[in-house]
Write a protein that holds these residues in place. Structure first.
Motif, mmCIF file in Angstrom:
data_model
loop_
_atom_site.group_PDB
_atom_site.id
_atom_site.type_symbol
_atom_site.label_atom_id
_atom_site.label_comp_id
_atom_site.label_asym_id
_atom_site.label_seq_id
_atom_site.Cartn_x
_atom_site.Cartn_y
_atom_site.Cartn_z
ATOM 1 N N ALA A 1 0.827 -1.206 0.000
ATOM 2 C CA ALA A 1 0.000 0.000 0.000
ATOM 3 C C ALA A 1 0.861 1.257 0.000
ATOM 4 O O ALA A 1 0.488 2.280 -0.587
ATOM 5 C CB ALA A 1 -0.931 -0.008 1.213
ATOM 6 N N SER A 2 2.023 1.185 0.648
ATOM 7 C CA SER A 2 2.923 2.330 0.684
ATOM 8 C C SER A 2 3.658 2.506 -0.644
ATOM 9 O O SER A 2 3.738 3.617 -1.174
ATOM 10 C CB SER A 2 3.947 2.156 1.815
ATOM 11 O OG SER A 2 4.930 3.167 1.780
ATOM 12 N N ARG A 3 4.173 1.410 -1.190
ATOM 13 C CA ARG A 3 4.964 1.501 -2.419
ATOM 14 C C ARG A 3 4.086 1.615 -3.664
ATOM 15 O O ARG A 3 4.450 2.282 -4.630
ATOM 16 C CB ARG A 3 5.869 0.268 -2.539
ATOM 17 C CG ARG A 3 6.868 0.388 -3.682
ATOM 18 C CD ARG A 3 7.745 -0.839 -3.813
ATOM 19 N NE ARG A 3 8.711 -0.664 -4.885
ATOM 20 C CZ ARG A 3 9.466 -1.627 -5.400
ATOM 21 N NH1 ARG A 3 9.393 -2.852 -4.904
ATOM 22 N NH2 ARG A 3 10.309 -1.371 -6.383
ATOM 23 N N GLU B 1 19.908 3.740 4.693
ATOM 24 C CA GLU B 1 19.882 4.046 3.259
ATOM 25 C C GLU B 1 18.494 4.527 2.854
ATOM 26 O O GLU B 1 18.360 5.449 2.044
ATOM 27 C CB GLU B 1 20.270 2.814 2.447
ATOM 28 C CG GLU B 1 21.756 2.549 2.377
ATOM 29 C CD GLU B 1 22.489 3.637 1.613
ATOM 30 O OE1 GLU B 1 22.235 3.811 0.398
ATOM 31 O OE2 GLU B 1 23.324 4.334 2.234
ATOM 32 N N ALA B 2 17.443 3.892 3.392
ATOM 33 C CA ALA B 2 16.076 4.313 3.087
ATOM 34 C C ALA B 2 15.804 5.725 3.595
ATOM 35 O O ALA B 2 15.020 6.475 3.005
ATOM 36 C CB ALA B 2 15.073 3.331 3.698
ATOM 37 N N MET B 3 16.458 6.095 4.696
ATOM 38 C CA MET B 3 16.274 7.436 5.259
ATOM 39 C C MET B 3 17.002 8.511 4.465
ATOM 40 O O MET B 3 16.704 9.693 4.611
ATOM 41 C CB MET B 3 16.787 7.464 6.699
ATOM 42 C CG MET B 3 15.964 6.651 7.682
ATOM 43 S SD MET B 3 16.743 6.668 9.332
ATOM 44 C CE MET B 3 15.472 5.878 10.318
ATOM 45 N N ARG B 4 17.960 8.102 3.636
ATOM 46 C CA ARG B 4 18.765 9.072 2.890
ATOM 47 C C ARG B 4 17.894 9.893 1.941
ATOM 48 O O ARG B 4 17.057 9.364 1.225
ATOM 49 C CB ARG B 4 19.858 8.340 2.115
ATOM 50 C CG ARG B 4 20.722 9.213 1.241
ATOM 51 C CD ARG B 4 21.946 8.460 0.773
ATOM 52 N NE ARG B 4 21.616 7.174 0.182
ATOM 53 C CZ ARG B 4 21.254 7.000 -1.091
ATOM 54 N NH1 ARG B 4 21.136 8.050 -1.892
ATOM 55 N NH2 ARG B 4 20.987 5.792 -1.565
ATOM 56 N N LEU C 1 9.673 4.434 5.062
ATOM 57 C CA LEU C 1 9.209 3.349 4.203
ATOM 58 C C LEU C 1 9.074 3.817 2.758
ATOM 59 O O LEU C 1 9.285 3.038 1.822
ATOM 60 C CB LEU C 1 7.872 2.809 4.727
ATOM 61 C CG LEU C 1 7.373 1.495 4.125
ATOM 62 C CD1 LEU C 1 8.378 0.375 4.342
ATOM 63 C CD2 LEU C 1 6.023 1.124 4.731
ATOM 64 N N LYS C 2 8.739 5.085 2.568
ATOM 65 C CA LYS C 2 8.644 5.640 1.214
ATOM 66 C C LYS C 2 10.006 5.686 0.530
ATOM 67 O O LYS C 2 10.089 5.761 -0.697
ATOM 68 C CB LYS C 2 8.062 7.054 1.272
ATOM 69 C CG LYS C 2 6.582 7.124 1.590
ATOM 70 C CD LYS C 2 5.740 6.665 0.415
ATOM 71 C CE LYS C 2 4.259 6.874 0.670
ATOM 72 N NZ LYS C 2 3.424 6.350 -0.455
ATOM 73 N N GLY C 3 11.088 5.630 1.317
ATOM 74 C CA GLY C 3 12.420 5.752 0.745
ATOM 75 C C GLY C 3 13.115 4.440 0.469
ATOM 76 O O GLY C 3 14.308 4.428 0.157
ATOM 77 N N ILE C 4 12.406 3.309 0.556
ATOM 78 C CA ILE C 4 13.064 2.005 0.420
ATOM 79 C C ILE C 4 13.447 1.683 -1.016
ATOM 80 O O ILE C 4 14.336 0.872 -1.260
ATOM 81 C CB ILE C 4 12.177 0.869 0.961
ATOM 82 C CG1 ILE C 4 10.868 0.767 0.159
ATOM 83 C CG2 ILE C 4 11.894 1.069 2.452
ATOM 84 C CD1 ILE C 4 10.009 -0.427 0.535
ATOM 85 N N GLU C 5 12.802 2.314 -1.986
ATOM 86 C CA GLU C 5 12.974 1.911 -3.382
ATOM 87 C C GLU C 5 14.282 2.421 -3.980
ATOM 88 O O GLU C 5 14.695 3.560 -3.757
ATOM 89 C CB GLU C 5 11.792 2.420 -4.216
ATOM 90 C CG GLU C 5 11.715 1.821 -5.590
ATOM 91 C CD GLU C 5 10.397 2.118 -6.282
ATOM 92 O OE1 GLU C 5 10.281 1.793 -7.477
ATOM 93 O OE2 GLU C 5 9.483 2.664 -5.628
#
Length: 312
Positions: free
Chosen positions: A21-23, A121-124, A296-300
């Motif tokens: 749902a987030s991605r 890394e996702a937080m970057r 979580l939005k930054g995982i990709e």
């Protein structure tokens, strides 16, 4: 406030749905070709064991799950534990150690350590926009971390042997930090020019790299003000660096009290974690849940291999 007994922290299937749902808020997107129209879920059957959450794209004929192309790819850690780790890192103001996560999540220390680096890394921040602007104020200062004197050297005062961190803090806004090799005008001024808009009011202390250079800071920015800490001056009207000093207080307490030792090769990721929490802090209207959702939005597109996380 976020309930640690929430279903997405307890059940992997619900965690997968939460990540999807987030991605993919508008439905699955193929990470291989970008297709959206001809995608269907592959359902398990009695003859063949199928991974849960598996999709197939009829445009490129490839299969995928929501973890492909993310920091979760290739991990055997259940997704609900990943979500719990993200929440704990986002909710802990001074950070949470890999050793603590190892105990809380029931994974090995090595696994917890690698998970925390992937989450950093996702937080970057991707392609950050310049700070400041007309009417805006950005405070600039540096701090030092560690004690990396070679063995046998005499103890003494000074900071040349420590790791250097340059931080920019926008009043009422964001923080952005850099691990730099030295604190001189030649190193710092190009960073300031690239990261701060020219019509910004920049505030610093009286350090030579800001105030005693051949080219004044006002050549780069609309206004430059500074306080003279050496003379006991810390505030003059609205001129001060107290905002950035408050940021450094949290950073140092985290590095000293939570992580204890941070190697030079990893310092940029740790300071990025503190930047992230500051940029999504409570007085800007973000809750722990909002902060975790932003991470979580930054995982990709940020898959980190274990070999790449080790010191070189």
């Amino acid at each position: 406030m976020c309930d640690l007994t929430a279903p997405e922290f307890q059940n992997e299937d619900i965690a997968r749905e939460h990540i999807e749902a987030s991605r993919w808020p508008n439905g699955p997107v193929c990470p291989h070709c970008g297709g959206t129209e001809r995608i269907y879920p592959i359902k398990p059957n009695e003859k063949k064991k199928i991974r849960k959450g598996l999709y197939k794209c009829n445009d490129c004929e490839k299969q995928f799950t929501v973890t492909i192309g993310t920091v979760f790819e290739g991990s055997r850690v259940p997704l609900n534990k990943w979500l719990m780790a993200i929440h704990l890192m986002c909710a802990s103001k001074k950070g949470i150690s890999s050793n603590q996560l190892h105990r809380m999540l029931g994974v090995t220390y090595k696994t917890a350590w690698f998970m925390t680096h992937r989450i950093r890394e996702a937080m970057r921040e991707d392609a950050p926009s310049p700070m400041g602007g007309a009417g805006g104020t950005v405070e600039v200062d540096e701090t030092f971390w560690g004690n990396t004197k070679p063995k046998g050297d005499k103890k003494g005062r000074g900071y040349h042997h420590k790791e250097k961190v340059l931080t920019l803090v926008e009043r009422g806004g964001r923080a952005r930090s850099f691990h730099v090799p030295s604190v001189n005008a030649k190193t710092l001024r190009p960073i300031l020019r690239a990261q701060i808009l020219a019509d910004t009011h920049v505030m610093t202390d009286e350090a030579g790299q800001y105030c005693h250079t051949r080219e004044p800071m006002t050549a780069d920015f609309a206004q430059h003000s500074y306080v003279k800490h050496g003379l006991g001056e810390y505030v003059r009207g609205d001129v001060h660096t107290n905002t950035i000093e408050s940021y450094f207080a949290i950073l140092k307490r985290g590095l000293n009290g939570t992580f204890h030792h941070v190697g030079a090769h990893h310092l940029c990721r740790y300071i990025g974690e503190f930047d992230f929490r500051y940029n999504y802090r409570a007085n800007l209207g973000y809750s722990d849940k909002d902060r975790a959702a932003a991470a979580l939005k930054g995982i990709e597109g940020k898959r980190l291999m274990y070999r790449d996380s080790l010191p070189r």
